[in-house]
Design a protein around this motif. Structure first.
Motif, PDB file in Angstrom:
ATOM      1  N   PHE A   1     -22.842  12.039   4.992  1.00 29.07           N
ATOM      2  CA  PHE A   1     -21.550  12.678   4.786  1.00 29.07           C
ATOM      3  C   PHE A   1     -20.425  11.653   4.886  1.00 29.07           C
ATOM      4  CE2 PHE A   1     -24.138  16.328   5.771  1.00 29.07           C
ATOM      5  CZ  PHE A   1     -23.546  17.379   5.089  1.00 29.07           C
ATOM      6  N   THR A   2     -19.339  11.922   4.180  1.00 26.66           N
ATOM      7  CA  THR A   2     -18.138  11.085   4.200  1.00 26.66           C
ATOM      8  C   THR A   2     -17.014  11.854   4.875  1.00 26.66           C
ATOM      9  OG1 THR A   2     -18.768   9.994   2.129  1.00 26.66           O
ATOM     10  CG2 THR A   2     -16.452   9.865   2.772  1.00 26.66           C
ATOM     11  N   PRO A   3     -16.325  11.268   5.851  1.00 22.92           N
ATOM     12  CA  PRO A   3     -15.229  11.980   6.514  1.00 22.92           C
ATOM     13  C   PRO A   3     -14.005  12.110   5.608  1.00 22.92           C
ATOM     14  CG  PRO A   3     -15.381   9.744   7.341  1.00 22.92           C
ATOM     15  CD  PRO A   3     -16.575   9.939   6.442  1.00 22.92           C
ATOM     16  N   SER A   4     -13.283  13.218   5.741  1.00 20.57           N
ATOM     17  CA  SER A   4     -12.086  13.439   4.943  1.00 20.57           C
ATOM     18  C   SER A   4     -11.273  14.568   5.572  1.00 20.57           C
ATOM     19  CB  SER A   4     -12.465  13.776   3.493  1.00 20.57           C
ATOM     20  OG  SER A   4     -11.301  13.886   2.691  1.00 20.57           O
ATOM     21  N   ARG A   5     -10.399  15.155   4.778  1.00 23.02           N
ATOM     22  CA  ARG A   5      -9.589  16.298   5.222  1.00 23.02           C
ATOM     23  C   ARG A   5      -9.543  17.327   4.092  1.00 23.02           C
ATOM     24  NH1 ARG A   5      -5.397  15.391   9.032  1.00 23.02           N
ATOM     25  NH2 ARG A   5      -3.752  16.083   7.610  1.00 23.02           N
ATOM     26  N   ALA A   6      -9.335  18.579   4.473  1.00 16.73           N
ATOM     27  CA  ALA A   6      -9.282  19.652   3.478  1.00 16.73           C
ATOM     28  C   ALA A   6      -8.226  20.668   3.867  1.00 16.73           C
ATOM     29  CB  ALA A   6     -10.640  20.343   3.347  1.00 16.73           C
ATOM     30  N   THR A   7      -7.677  21.309   2.845  1.00 11.98           N
ATOM     31  CA  THR A   7      -6.754  22.422   3.045  1.00 11.98           C
ATOM     32  C   THR A   7      -7.111  23.498   2.019  1.00 11.98           C
ATOM     33  OG1 THR A   7      -4.420  23.054   3.227  1.00 11.98           O
ATOM     34  CG2 THR A   7      -4.985  21.442   1.524  1.00 11.98           C
ATOM     35  N   TYR A   8      -6.242  24.469   1.822  1.00 14.05           N
ATOM     36  CA  TYR A   8      -6.521  25.543   0.863  1.00 14.05           C
ATOM     37  C   TYR A   8      -5.243  25.881   0.108  1.00 14.05           C
ATOM     38  CZ  TYR A   8      -4.372  28.533   4.435  1.00 14.05           C
ATOM     39  OH  TYR A   8      -3.501  29.075   5.346  1.00 14.05           O
ATOM     40  N   TYR A   9      -5.405  26.553  -1.018  1.00 12.14           N
ATOM     41  CA  TYR A   9      -4.250  26.969  -1.801  1.00 12.14           C
ATOM     42  C   TYR A   9      -4.165  28.486  -1.845  1.00 12.14           C
ATOM     43  CZ  TYR A   9      -7.759  27.370  -5.596  1.00 12.14           C
ATOM     44  OH  TYR A   9      -8.863  27.666  -6.361  1.00 12.14           O
ATOM     45  N   GLY A  10      -2.989  28.992  -2.169  1.00 10.90           N
ATOM     46  CA  GLY A  10      -2.797  30.421  -2.227  1.00 10.90           C
ATOM     47  C   GLY A  10      -3.437  31.023  -3.464  1.00 10.90           C
ATOM     48  N   SER A  11      -4.016  32.191  -3.320  1.00 10.04           N
ATOM     49  CA  SER A  11      -4.627  32.913  -4.432  1.00 10.04           C
ATOM     50  C   SER A  11      -4.617  34.396  -4.096  1.00 10.04           C
ATOM     51  CB  SER A  11      -6.064  32.428  -4.663  1.00 10.04           C
ATOM     52  OG  SER A  11      -6.731  33.243  -5.598  1.00 10.04           O
ATOM     53  N   PRO A  12      -4.140  35.246  -5.001  1.00  8.88           N
ATOM     54  CA  PRO A  12      -4.041  36.678  -4.676  1.00  8.88           C
ATOM     55  C   PRO A  12      -5.383  37.349  -4.444  1.00  8.88           C
ATOM     56  CG  PRO A  12      -3.590  36.288  -7.007  1.00  8.88           C
ATOM     57  CD  PRO A  12      -3.619  34.938  -6.342  1.00  8.88           C
ATOM     58  N   ASP A  13      -6.456  36.807  -5.050  1.00  6.98           N
ATOM     59  CA  ASP A  13      -7.765  37.430  -4.880  1.00  6.98           C
ATOM     60  C   ASP A  13      -8.771  36.517  -4.190  1.00  6.98           C
ATOM     61  OD1 ASP A  13      -8.167  35.582  -6.843  1.00  6.98           O
ATOM     62  OD2 ASP A  13      -8.715  37.009  -8.414  1.00  6.98           O
ATOM     63  N   CYS A  14      -8.288  35.376  -3.670  1.00  5.86           N
ATOM     64  CA  CYS A  14      -9.104  34.408  -2.926  1.00  5.86           C
ATOM     65  C   CYS A  14     -10.053  33.594  -3.809  1.00  5.86           C
ATOM     66  CB  CYS A  14      -9.904  35.080  -1.810  1.00  5.86           C
ATOM     67  SG  CYS A  14      -8.862  35.768  -0.509  1.00  5.86           S
ATOM     68  N   TYR A  15     -10.058  33.844  -5.114  1.00 11.44           N
ATOM     69  CA  TYR A  15     -10.905  33.067  -6.020  1.00 11.44           C
ATOM     70  C   TYR A  15     -10.149  31.822  -6.472  1.00 11.44           C
ATOM     71  CZ  TYR A  15     -14.523  36.665  -6.363  1.00 11.44           C
ATOM     72  OH  TYR A  15     -15.545  37.529  -6.091  1.00 11.44           O
ATOM     73  N   GLY A  16     -10.670  31.163  -7.511  1.00  6.71           N
ATOM     74  CA  GLY A  16     -10.015  29.972  -8.036  1.00  6.71           C
ATOM     75  C   GLY A  16      -8.846  30.325  -8.931  1.00  6.71           C
ATOM     76  N   THR A  17      -8.357  29.310  -9.662  1.00  5.31           N
ATOM     77  CA  THR A  17      -7.244  29.521 -10.574  1.00  5.31           C
ATOM     78  C   THR A  17      -7.694  29.248 -12.003  1.00  5.31           C
ATOM     79  OG1 THR A  17      -5.076  28.688 -11.273  1.00  5.31           O
ATOM     80  CG2 THR A  17      -6.480  27.155 -10.076  1.00  5.31           C
ATOM     81  N   PRO A  18      -7.279  30.066 -12.985  1.00  6.17           N
ATOM     82  CA  PRO A  18      -7.651  29.825 -14.377  1.00  6.17           C
ATOM     83  C   PRO A  18      -6.806  28.754 -15.049  1.00  6.17           C
ATOM     84  CG  PRO A  18      -6.335  31.811 -14.228  1.00  6.17           C
ATOM     85  CD  PRO A  18      -6.555  31.339 -12.813  1.00  6.17           C
ATOM     86  N   THR A  19      -5.855  28.174 -14.324  1.00 13.93           N
ATOM     87  CA  THR A  19      -4.968  27.168 -14.918  1.00 13.93           C
ATOM     88  C   THR A  19      -5.225  25.777 -14.347  1.00 13.93           C
ATOM     89  OG1 THR A  19      -3.248  27.664 -13.274  1.00 13.93           O
ATOM     90  CG2 THR A  19      -3.168  28.868 -15.363  1.00 13.93           C
ATOM     91  N   GLY A  20      -6.436  25.532 -13.855  1.00 14.22           N
ATOM     92  CA  GLY A  20      -6.752  24.253 -13.235  1.00 14.22           C
ATOM     93  C   GLY A  20      -6.749  23.089 -14.213  1.00 14.22           C
ATOM     94  N   ALA A  21      -6.610  21.888 -13.670  1.00 16.23           N
ATOM     95  CA  ALA A  21      -6.487  20.673 -14.483  1.00 16.23           C
ATOM     96  C   ALA A  21      -7.754  20.311 -15.236  1.00 16.23           C
ATOM     97  CB  ALA A  21      -6.069  19.501 -13.587  1.00 16.23           C
ATOM     98  N   CYS A  22      -8.879  20.922 -14.899  1.00 18.18           N
ATOM     99  CA  CYS A  22     -10.112  20.637 -15.637  1.00 18.18           C
ATOM    100  C   CYS A  22     -10.160  21.366 -16.973  1.00 18.18           C
ATOM    101  CB  CYS A  22     -11.336  21.012 -14.799  1.00 18.18           C
ATOM    102  SG  CYS A  22     -11.625  19.896 -13.393  1.00 18.18           S
ATOM    103  N   GLY A  23      -9.308  22.377 -17.156  1.00 18.91           N
ATOM    104  CA  GLY A  23      -9.264  23.096 -18.416  1.00 18.91           C
ATOM    105  C   GLY A  23     -10.315  24.170 -18.558  1.00 18.91           C
ATOM    106  N   TYR A  24     -10.895  24.612 -17.448  1.00 19.81           N
ATOM    107  CA  TYR A  24     -11.983  25.581 -17.507  1.00 19.81           C
ATOM    108  C   TYR A  24     -11.532  27.008 -17.802  1.00 19.81           C
ATOM    109  CZ  TYR A  24     -15.276  22.181 -15.518  1.00 19.81           C
ATOM    110  OH  TYR A  24     -16.095  21.094 -15.307  1.00 19.81           O
ATOM    111  N   GLY A  25     -10.284  27.330 -17.553  1.00 20.11           N
ATOM    112  CA  GLY A  25      -9.822  28.694 -17.762  1.00 20.11           C
ATOM    113  C   GLY A  25     -10.459  29.651 -16.776  1.00 20.11           C
ATOM    114  N   GLU A  26     -10.847  30.832 -17.246  1.00 21.07           N
ATOM    115  CA  GLU A  26     -11.408  31.862 -16.376  1.00 21.07           C
ATOM    116  C   GLU A  26     -12.669  31.391 -15.673  1.00 21.07           C
ATOM    117  OE1 GLU A  26     -11.550  35.617 -14.499  1.00 21.07           O
ATOM    118  OE2 GLU A  26      -9.954  34.489 -15.492  1.00 21.07           O
TER     119      GLU A  26
END
Length: 250
Positions: free
Chosen positions: A27-52
């Motif tokens: 394992f590699t040490p790091s830090r993590a946080t979270y982002y806001g989401s109304p349904d706790c899932y991901g976002t369809p507007t992410g930078a990877c371009g995946y959409g839904e």
């Protein structure tokens, strides 16, 4: 600790017992946080371009990353992320990279669903973990597993048949990064490169007429190699449609 680990790996090589060496599992040490989401899932507007797909893949256990984004080639990679607080489990959460994001010296900005997965299954413990906002974590790359799904080619919604084709490769299994995509130009009898527009989106301003044979370069534990699915995009491909490659990567 690091020196002892390196010495252990060297010893594995010297005694010719590579099966016993698990440095790739460290394992590699790091830090993590979270982002806001109304349904706790991901976002369809992410930078990877995946959409839904980027919102719901892996049941919403997804993450934005910073340096692990690697100019888009890190899109779709899977990681095990576990925090080190008393409220956390030993397993943590297995997440899929679907976005780019930077936080307070963090490598991971998790969906609320993924962030909660790191906590012990108790509402009080989960609330305490969210109250921290940013936590120390450790992570490692793990294989992506998509039971019941073959690798898919999705034609991006911005594609314009037949003059402009953009694609996204979905459900990439194993520990493979898609580093390049090419299509077969029949009249020239050669493979032509597609441009990485951003994230996991590749395009061509001059797609061939008829079925589009694709191949893609993957970089994984066995090095870089070209993979060509047996099935081409149909000659009447449609924007927004997803096509099954009838294959999967290990």
């Amino acid at each position: 600790m690091k020196s002892a680990m390196n010495y252990s790996c060297l010893l594995c090589v010297l005694v010719l017992l590579p099966a016993l060496c698990h440095c790739q599992d460290s394992f590699t040490p790091s830090r993590a946080t979270y982002y806001g989401s109304p349904d706790c899932y991901g976002t369809p507007t992410g930078a990877c371009g995946y959409g839904e797909y980027g919102r719901t893949v892996n049941d919403g256990y997804v993450s934005g990353v910073s340096r692990l984004y690697r100019n888009g080639s890190g899109c779709g990679a899977c990681y095990q992320v576990r925090c080190t607080k008393p409220q956390c489990t030993g397993d943590g959460a297995n997440v899929v990279v679907t976005d780019y994001g930077e936080g307070d010296r963090t490598d991971f900005i998790l969906s609320p669903r993924a962030y909660a997965k790191m906590a012990r299954p108790d509402d009080y413990q989960t609330k305490q973990l969210f109250a921290y906002g940013v936590v120390e974590v450790e992570f490692r790359r793990v294989p992506c597993r998509y039971t019941g799904y073959n690798l898919m080619f999705k034609v991006h919604e911005h594609s314009k048949y037949p003059n402009y084709l953009a694609i996204i490769i979905l459900y990439v299994g194993g520990t493979n990064d898609v580093t390049a995509v090419e299509y077969w130009q029949e009249d020239c009898q050669e493979w032509k490169p597609m441009r990485r527009v951003y994230g996991a989106v590749f395009d061509s301003q001059t797609p061939p007429n008829g079925p589009v044979n694709l191949r893609f370069q993957v970089s994984g534990s066995h090095g870089a190699t070209w993979v060509q699915p047996k099935y081409a995009l149909p000659g009447d491909w449609k924007a927004g449609a997803a096509y099954d490659s009838q294959m999967q990567l290990d």
